[in-house]
Design an enzyme around this catalytic site. Structure first.
Site, short mmCIF file in Angstrom:
data_model
loop_
_atom_site.label_atom_id
_atom_site.label_comp_id
_atom_site.label_asym_id
_atom_site.label_seq_id
_atom_site.Cartn_x
_atom_site.Cartn_y
_atom_site.Cartn_z
CB ALA A 67 -10.14 6.06 6.76
N GLY A 112 -6.00 3.81 4.71
CA GLY A 112 -6.78 3.81 3.47
C GLY A 112 -5.98 4.26 2.26
CD GLU A 115 -7.15 -0.32 3.91
OE1 GLU A 115 -7.46 0.84 4.29
OE2 GLU A 115 -7.69 -1.34 4.38
CD GLU A 135 -5.42 0.77 8.88
OE1 GLU A 135 -4.30 0.24 9.07
OE2 GLU A 135 -5.82 1.12 7.76
N1 COA Z 1 -7.67 11.70 9.11
C1 COA Z 1 -8.02 12.95 9.39
N2 COA Z 1 -7.17 13.98 9.43
C2 COA Z 1 -5.88 13.70 9.17
C3 COA Z 1 -5.42 12.42 8.87
C4 COA Z 1 -6.39 11.38 8.83
N3 COA Z 1 -6.07 10.13 8.52
N4 COA Z 1 -4.08 12.46 8.66
C5 COA Z 1 -3.72 13.74 8.83
N5 COA Z 1 -4.80 14.50 9.15
C6 COA Z 1 -4.85 15.93 9.39
C7 COA Z 1 -4.28 16.30 10.76
O1 COA Z 1 -5.28 16.10 11.77
C8 COA Z 1 -3.92 17.73 10.54
O2 COA Z 1 -5.10 18.50 10.58
P1 COA Z 1 -5.13 19.92 11.39
O3 COA Z 1 -4.07 20.75 10.70
O4 COA Z 1 -6.51 20.42 11.17
O5 COA Z 1 -4.77 19.58 12.79
C9 COA Z 1 -3.42 17.74 9.10
O6 COA Z 1 -3.99 16.61 8.49
C10 COA Z 1 -1.91 17.66 8.98
O7 COA Z 1 -1.50 16.50 9.68
P2 COA Z 1 -0.35 16.51 10.81
O8 COA Z 1 -0.59 15.34 11.69
O9 COA Z 1 -0.30 17.84 11.46
O10 COA Z 1 0.94 16.32 9.92
P3 COA Z 1 2.33 15.68 10.38
O11 COA Z 1 3.30 15.98 9.29
O12 COA Z 1 2.69 16.11 11.74
O13 COA Z 1 2.08 14.10 10.44
C11 COA Z 1 1.21 12.00 9.62
C12 COA Z 1 1.76 13.40 9.26
C13 COA Z 1 0.73 11.32 8.34
C14 COA Z 1 2.33 11.17 10.28
C15 COA Z 1 0.06 12.15 10.62
O14 COA Z 1 -0.86 13.10 10.10
C16 COA Z 1 -0.71 10.88 10.89
O15 COA Z 1 -0.23 10.03 11.63
N6 COA Z 1 -1.91 10.76 10.30
C17 COA Z 1 -2.78 9.63 10.54
C18 COA Z 1 -2.31 8.41 9.80
C19 COA Z 1 -3.21 7.25 10.10
O16 COA Z 1 -3.30 6.76 11.20
N7 COA Z 1 -3.92 6.77 9.06
C20 COA Z 1 -4.79 5.65 9.15
C21 COA Z 1 -6.15 6.07 9.51
S1 COA Z 1 -7.21 4.66 9.70
#
Ligand code: COA
Length: 261
Positions: A67, A112, A115, A135
């Site tokens: 999400a 999400g 999910e 989460e």
């Molecule tokens: N919501 C909003 N933005 C997200 C996102 C999310 N769930 N997951 C990734 N993004 C965005 C990042 O903020 C970043 O945006 P920016 O370039 O404007 O800063 C872009 O997507 C790329 O992500 P980044 O974190 O730089 O990539 P990464 O390769 O370093 O890491 C992940 C990848 C998936 C490990 C990391 O993005 C992450 O942990 N995301 C969240 C996962 C999460 O907690 N999901 C559950 C949400 S309830």
């Protein structure tokens, strides 16, 4: 059909490919994505030309990274519950589609994203896919069925480990746990999903609908109620032209030509 956050394609075999298209945010699910997913699900449910659906993510890195955390950051008690309910309704509509839906997981399927994949009927994953419910790391819990579908899919103990520790697992582990049906090289992911849908498409169409309906309906029933429901559905299926044709074709040693009713 034009969407701001989805791509939609329908091929000649009646296979619809829905691509979540926010690659710069790793296809994170915001309110617009949910609204458009609701629209597309409604559309495919009502379009007789659509025989099966593939859901995937744009780019090579993510299916859906969760999400949208920027949206989650600002919600409180009331709007948080509302947000969760709205998303759950969309995922339930996917799960309850009477047409097979395959998640083609091409990278991160977190929160999400995991999910969404679980709400699909089958899951294919590329070797680089990562699944998880992170989460708790955000001080949150899953809001789109993670605490509900994951224990049903892989068992309570294994689900609780993923839900409580929040760490992602790789595609091999997801396969071992039964979270994904198959691991497929990335360049073959969509083709393999299409092949699977074509295989399903060769079966009696009304039987396929009834299998999907029956599994969705009986999963939460006790054994006796579930068996009773299956018997009722079996009886109804015996009244279909597809059953007439399928059994007659077998006995006549010829391929079935299902009328689809
Ligand atoms: N919501 C909003 N933005 C997200 C996102 C999310 N769930 N997951 C990734 N993004 C965005 C990042 O903020 C970043 O945006 P920016 O370039 O404007 O800063 C872009 O997507 C790329 O992500 P980044 O974190 O730089 O990539 P990464 O390769 O370093 O890491 C992940 C990848 C998936 C490990 C990391 O993005 C992450 O942990 N995301 C969240 C996962 C999460 O907690 N999901 C559950 C949400 S309830």
């Amino acid at each position: 059909m034009a969407y701001a956050t989805l791509l939609y394609e329908l091929d000649a075999d009646g296979i619809a490919v829905v691509t979540i298209n926010r690659p710069d945010k790793l296809n994170a699910l915001n309110a617009t994505v949910f609204a458009e997913l609701a629209e597309v699900v409604h559309h495919v449910a009502g379009d007789d030309a659509v025989r099966g659906v593939i859901i995937t993510g744009a780019g090579a890195k993510a299916f859906v990274a969760g999400a949208d955390i920027a949206e989650l950051a600002t919600v409180g008690v009331r709007d948080g519950e509302e947000l969760s309910r709205r998303g759950s309704v969309v995922f339930l509509a996917i799960e309850h589609l009477r047409k097979p839906v395959i998640a083609a997981v091409n990278g991160f399927a977190l929160g999400g994203g995991c999910e969404l994949a679980m709400a699909c009927h089958l899951r294919l994953a590329t070797p680089n896919a990562k699944f998880g419910q992170p989460e708790v790391k955000l001080g949150l819990i899953p809001g789109y069925g993670g605490t509900v579908r994951l224990p049903r899919l892989i068992g309570r103990g294994r689900a609780l480990e993923l839900l409580l520790c929040g760490n992602p697992i790789n595609a091999d582990e997801a396969f071992r746990l039964g979270l994904v049906n198959r691991i497929v090289p990335s360049e073959q992911l969509l083709d393999e999903a299409r092949t699977l849908l074509r295989t399903i498409g060769q079966q009696g169409p009304s039987a396929v609908h009834t299998v999907l309906e029956t599994v969705a309906a009986t999963l939460d029933m006790d054994m006796e109620a579930a068996l009773n429901h299956e018997s009722m559905q079996f009886g109804r299926q015996c009244g279909t032209d597809d059953k007439q044709e399928g059994t007659a074709a077998f006995l006549a040693k010829r391929p079935a030509v299902f009328p689809g009713r």
